[in-house]
Design an enzyme around this catalytic site. Structure first.
Site, PDB file in Angstrom:
ATOM      1  N   GLU A 170       0.849  -1.201   0.000  1.00 18.72           N
ATOM      2  CA  GLU A 170       0.000   0.000   0.000  1.00 18.72           C
ATOM      3  C   GLU A 170       0.876   1.239   0.000  1.00 18.72           C
ATOM      4  O   GLU A 170       1.986   1.193   0.494  1.00 18.72           O
ATOM      5  CB  GLU A 170      -0.831   0.059   1.294  1.00 18.72           C
ATOM      6  CG  GLU A 170      -1.786  -1.074   1.487  1.00 18.72           C
ATOM      7  CD  GLU A 170      -2.402  -1.061   2.892  1.00 18.72           C
ATOM      8  OE1 GLU A 170      -2.143  -0.129   3.672  1.00 18.72           O
ATOM      9  OE2 GLU A 170      -3.145  -2.003   3.177  1.00 18.72           O
TER      10      GLU A 170
ATOM     11  N   CYS B  62       9.641  50.983  -2.571  1.00 15.72           N
ATOM     12  CA  CYS B  62       9.363  52.395  -2.309  1.00 15.72           C
ATOM     13  C   CYS B  62      10.449  53.092  -1.498  1.00 15.72           C
ATOM     14  O   CYS B  62      10.372  54.293  -1.267  1.00 15.72           O
ATOM     15  CB  CYS B  62       8.019  52.538  -1.592  1.00 15.72           C
ATOM     16  SG  CYS B  62       8.002  51.813   0.044  1.00 15.72           S
TER      17      CYS B  62
HETATM   18  S1  IVH Z   1      -0.028   0.302   8.799  1.00 15.80           S
HETATM   19  C1  IVH Z   1       0.986  -1.588  12.720  1.00 15.80           C
HETATM   20  N1  IVH Z   1      -0.439   1.383   6.447  1.00 15.80           N
HETATM   21  O1  IVH Z   1       3.052   5.172   8.805  1.00 15.80           O
HETATM   22  C2  IVH Z   1       0.723  -1.093  11.360  1.00 15.80           C
HETATM   23  N2  IVH Z   1       0.580   2.705   8.129  1.00 15.80           N
HETATM   24  O2  IVH Z   1       5.673   4.879  10.007  1.00 15.80           O
HETATM   25  C3  IVH Z   1       1.071   0.341  11.231  1.00 15.80           C
HETATM   26  N3  IVH Z   1       1.088   5.008   7.457  1.00 15.80           N
HETATM   27  O3  IVH Z   1       1.959   5.155  12.143  1.00 15.80           O
HETATM   28  C4  IVH Z   1       0.222   1.075  10.333  1.00 15.80           C
HETATM   29  N4  IVH Z   1       0.293   4.842   5.400  1.00 15.80           N
HETATM   30  O4  IVH Z   1       0.645   6.564  10.431  1.00 15.80           O
HETATM   31  C5  IVH Z   1       0.042   1.560   7.688  1.00 15.80           C
HETATM   32  N5  IVH Z   1      -0.872   2.230   4.322  1.00 15.80           N
HETATM   33  C6  IVH Z   1      -0.417   2.400   5.562  1.00 15.80           C
HETATM   34  C7  IVH Z   1       0.137   3.628   6.000  1.00 15.80           C
HETATM   35  C8  IVH Z   1       0.627   3.743   7.298  1.00 15.80           C
HETATM   36  C9  IVH Z   1       0.868   5.642   6.291  1.00 15.80           C
HETATM   37  C10 IVH Z   1       1.733   5.618   8.630  1.00 15.80           C
HETATM   38  C11 IVH Z   1       1.028   5.324   9.921  1.00 15.80           C
HETATM   39  C12 IVH Z   1       2.084   4.724  10.821  1.00 15.80           C
HETATM   40  C13 IVH Z   1       3.335   5.222  10.188  1.00 15.80           C
HETATM   41  C14 IVH Z   1       4.513   4.365  10.535  1.00 15.80           C
END
Ligand code: IVH
Length: 669
Positions: A110, A401
């Site tokens: 993702e 100015c």
């Molecule tokens: S999964 C335990 N999926 O990245 C699983 N996190 O660096 C953790 N984030 O705190 C979350 N896109 O805020 C997940 N597709 C995604 C994400 C994602 C952004 C952020 C999230 C997390 C941080 C970690």
């Protein structure tokens, strides 16, 4: 209206919201949506006891939040471990395979959205509260602000009780626009979309949050984990009405994983409307996740693959001292053109003079450039000092100015205090007056306005209304046709002006669109506002919920200033004296466009009067933007096809009668 109908209406609007905000595929015209929405509001005003807490009208709470309550969660929100190259990715894969005793997992990939992570609590399918990650266990309850995010469903398609996790973010364009406004107001720009989102979520007034273009994508559910795999879970989340990324990929081998990740960095990543700092790779099978477990900090079944921020080096050719509308002087660097994340960069702001000192940068140096949130270029550091470098000092006098510059106490911004006399400030204010959110006079862009001010044809916004084609054609690069267009645009601006637009255009300190509208509603028209004593204006505004002393004082001071009053009187003398229109035309068909075809039970002129009497517009032919085609018995197939092609809903006479009674039609199936 009955209670049943009220709930059906609320559900219908909710479905439209979803089509619009989640699926990006609106199912009705805006006017039609607004009409339904107004009906809902009217029903709620008449029957407060009916109001459901998931109603689409409940998104912006009107109460001010004074602090954010803390919430504690049982399942902590974890972080992710990072990888930066193929070797680290391979090492992660090998750890996973070992943990699964030799089995090769399926991975789901993702986008890693550069936003703020949040958790949303749903009970019986209803949105209860939402909180930031905080330290993982304790987060901050920012529910009122979250409710303003249109992509957040207030009610799910099934009555499930669960915690949904995801990311609140801002799209690149919205981020860039917000930053441009901040710089124009003499404020420090946000470093990245994550910071600006966090700022928006922590605003104390949800009405202000509502004005920030926040979006949402969700990616995990805690508490009701349906499905055997993450991929299935995502499909279920989507079916519940939750916004889920469309760019999710499933791979079955390390080779496929590596190839996808590498292709993404220079391809898809740049096409997405939001900033990503990498990809998240997750083991798909839930039972395998359990087997792998988590550490205190992060799951062992997922990893982030972070892209290096794109950077480029270039030579600083010149530092321009840029004068803004409010008199703030900002240093703007001009560079040898260089490619960076898909665009050619030639200029980058240093934001303020402290920054130049801090970086110790001089003309002739080679510098490293990076894009904040993949969109705004800025200088990170000097990589090589130029042989004949020229240090640029902070200016002492206004480049426009010549007025000695000053700094307000505790502020970083360097200011030219000559707001009325300074030609560049003048030009910028006039340009601001013409902008889309203000008087919306297209064709009056920066270069034309500058020319008009330089040639002393225009010295304040009121002079714009004295412009003639004859005066304009004298200017460089101005033909007869363009001159006519400019005059027509000004004419249209005057006709279409509302008090809100005018007030926005004046650029009063602390008064953006939201507050300008409050002022406009309070005073109704410009003549009344001008006839009101400034102290009374102040008293009238502080009364308004959330307006505050300082803002009220800013408005009353502005309107007490004789120089501003002179311009406003001049505007009025030129026919610019707008009032604030009532937002909808009265009647159940307010704003709705109706066309009739075929033979109906009464003469067409009767129907025309009925439609117009109900606030609607009667149209002779089906156009793009027509809302309904009322078809009589003998209607031809071509007409119907044409209506379909233009997205016009076809109804029968009974349907029209319903609309005239203010009833809601069944949704199209
Ligand atoms: S999964 C335990 N999926 O990245 C699983 N996190 O660096 C953790 N984030 O705190 C979350 N896109 O805020 C997940 N597709 C995604 C994400 C994602 C952004 C952020 C999230 C997390 C941080 C970690």
């Amino acid at each position: 209206m009955t209670r049943e109908r009220y709930e059906a209406l609320a559900r219908e609007i909710q479905a439209h919201d979803r089509r619009y905000y989640v699926d990006n595929d609106p199912s009705v015209a805006d006017v039609e949506y607004d009409r339904l929405y107004k009906q809902l509001q009217a029903a709620e005003a008449a029957h407060p006891e009916w109001v459901v807490d998931w109603s689409p009208t409940r998104r912006v709470g009107s109460d001010l939040t004074s602090s954010f309550p803390k919430i504690e969660r049982k399942v902590p929100m974890l972080s992710l471990d990072n990888t930066y190259d193929e070797a680290e990715l391979t090492a992660f894969h090998e750890r996973v395979v070992r943990g699964l005793e030799g089995e090769t997992p399926v991975y789901v990939i993702e986008p890693k959205i550069d936003g703020v992570s949040i958790e949303l609590k749903y009970a019986d399918g209803k949105f209860l509260l939402g909180a930031t990650r905080g330290d993982g266990v304790v987060g901050e309850d920012v529910t009122p602000n979250l409710r303003t995010i249109k992509a957040l469903p207030l009610v799910l398609a099934e009555p499930v009780t669960c915690d949904v996790r995801g990311e609140v973010y801002m799209e690149k364009q919205a981020f860039a626009r917000l930053n441009a406004e901040r710089v124009a107001a003499g404020e420090e720009p946000w470093k990245n979309p994550r910071n600006s989102t966090a700022g928006a979520l922590k605003l104390m007034d949800p009405r202000l949050s509502a004005k920030r273009p926040m979006k949402l994508l969700t990616y995990e559910v805690v508490g009701d984990e349906r499905g055997r795999t993450h991929f299935e879970l995502l499909a279920w989340m989507k079916a519940l009405g939750l916004p889920v990324s469309a760019d999710v990929k499933r791979v079955t081998s390390l080779a496929e994983l590596v190839a996808y990740v590498q292709a993404w960095q220079h391809g898809k990543r740049l096409e997405l409307p939001y900033a990503t700092d990498g990809l998240v790779i997750k083991v798909d099978t839930i039972s395998q996740r359990r087997l792998l477990g988590t550490t205190n900090r992060a799951p062992r079944w997922a990893i982030a693959y972070k892209f290096p921020a794109e950077q480029a080096t270039s030579k600083l050719l010149e530092i321009e001292h840029n004068v803004g509308r409010t008199g703030a002087i900002t240093p703007l660097g001009h560079f040898e053109p260089v490619e960076l994340s898909g665009t050619t960069v030639k200029r980058a702001s240093f934001f303020n003079y402290n920054q130049i000192k801090r970086l110790d940068v001089a003309v002739g140096d080679r510098v490293l450039l990076e894009k904040a949130g993949e969109i705004i270029p800025y200088v990170i550091t000097v990589v090589e000092r130029g042989a004949d470098r020229v240090v640029v000092e902070e200016p002492t006098h206004c480049p426009s100015c010549g007025t000695p510059l000053m700094r307000e106490e505790g502020q970083v911004a360097l200011l030219c205090p000559n707001s009325f006399g300074c030609p560049v400030q003048r030009a910028r204010s006039i340009e601001f007056f013409c902008k889309r959110d203000a008087m919306n006079m297209e064709n009056l862009g920066p270069s034309l306005v500058s020319q008009l001010v330089e040639h002393r044809i225009v010295s304040d916004v009121a002079d714009l209304f004295d412009l003639t084609v004859e005066k304009l054609v004298e200017l460089e690069r101005m033909g007869q046709k363009s001159a006519e267009n400019v005059v027509a645009a000004i004419q249209l601006g005057r006709e279409k002006a509302t008090l809100t637009r005018l007030l926005v255009g004046l650029g009063m300190p602390k008064i953006g669109e939201v507050w300008a509208h409050e002022v406009a509603k309070r005073f109704g028209d410009l003549a009344t506002l001008m006839a009101t004593d400034p102290e009374q204006i102040f008293a009238g505004l502080v009364e308004l919920h959330g307006f505050g002393d300082e803002r009220a004082r800013a408005v009353s001071d502005f309107l007490a200033d004789e120089r501003h009053r002179a311009v406003l009187h001049k505007l009025m003398a030129r026919g610019v004296s707008p009032s604030e229109p009532k937002t909808v035309r009265e009647g159940p068909l307010g704003g709705v466009r109706v066309c009739v075809t075929g033979t109906l039970s009464r003469p067409r002129s009767d129907i025309q009067s009925a439609v117009e009497g109900a606030g609607g517009t009667f149209e002779k032919s089906v156009k793009k933007g027509t809302h309904y085609l009322v078809a009589g018995a003998d209607v031809g197939a071509t007409k119907l096809k044409d209506a379909q092609k233009k997205g016009v809903r076809v109804i029968d006479e009974a349907g029209l009668e319903k609309l005239l009674r203010g009833e809601v039609l069944d949704p199209v199936v």
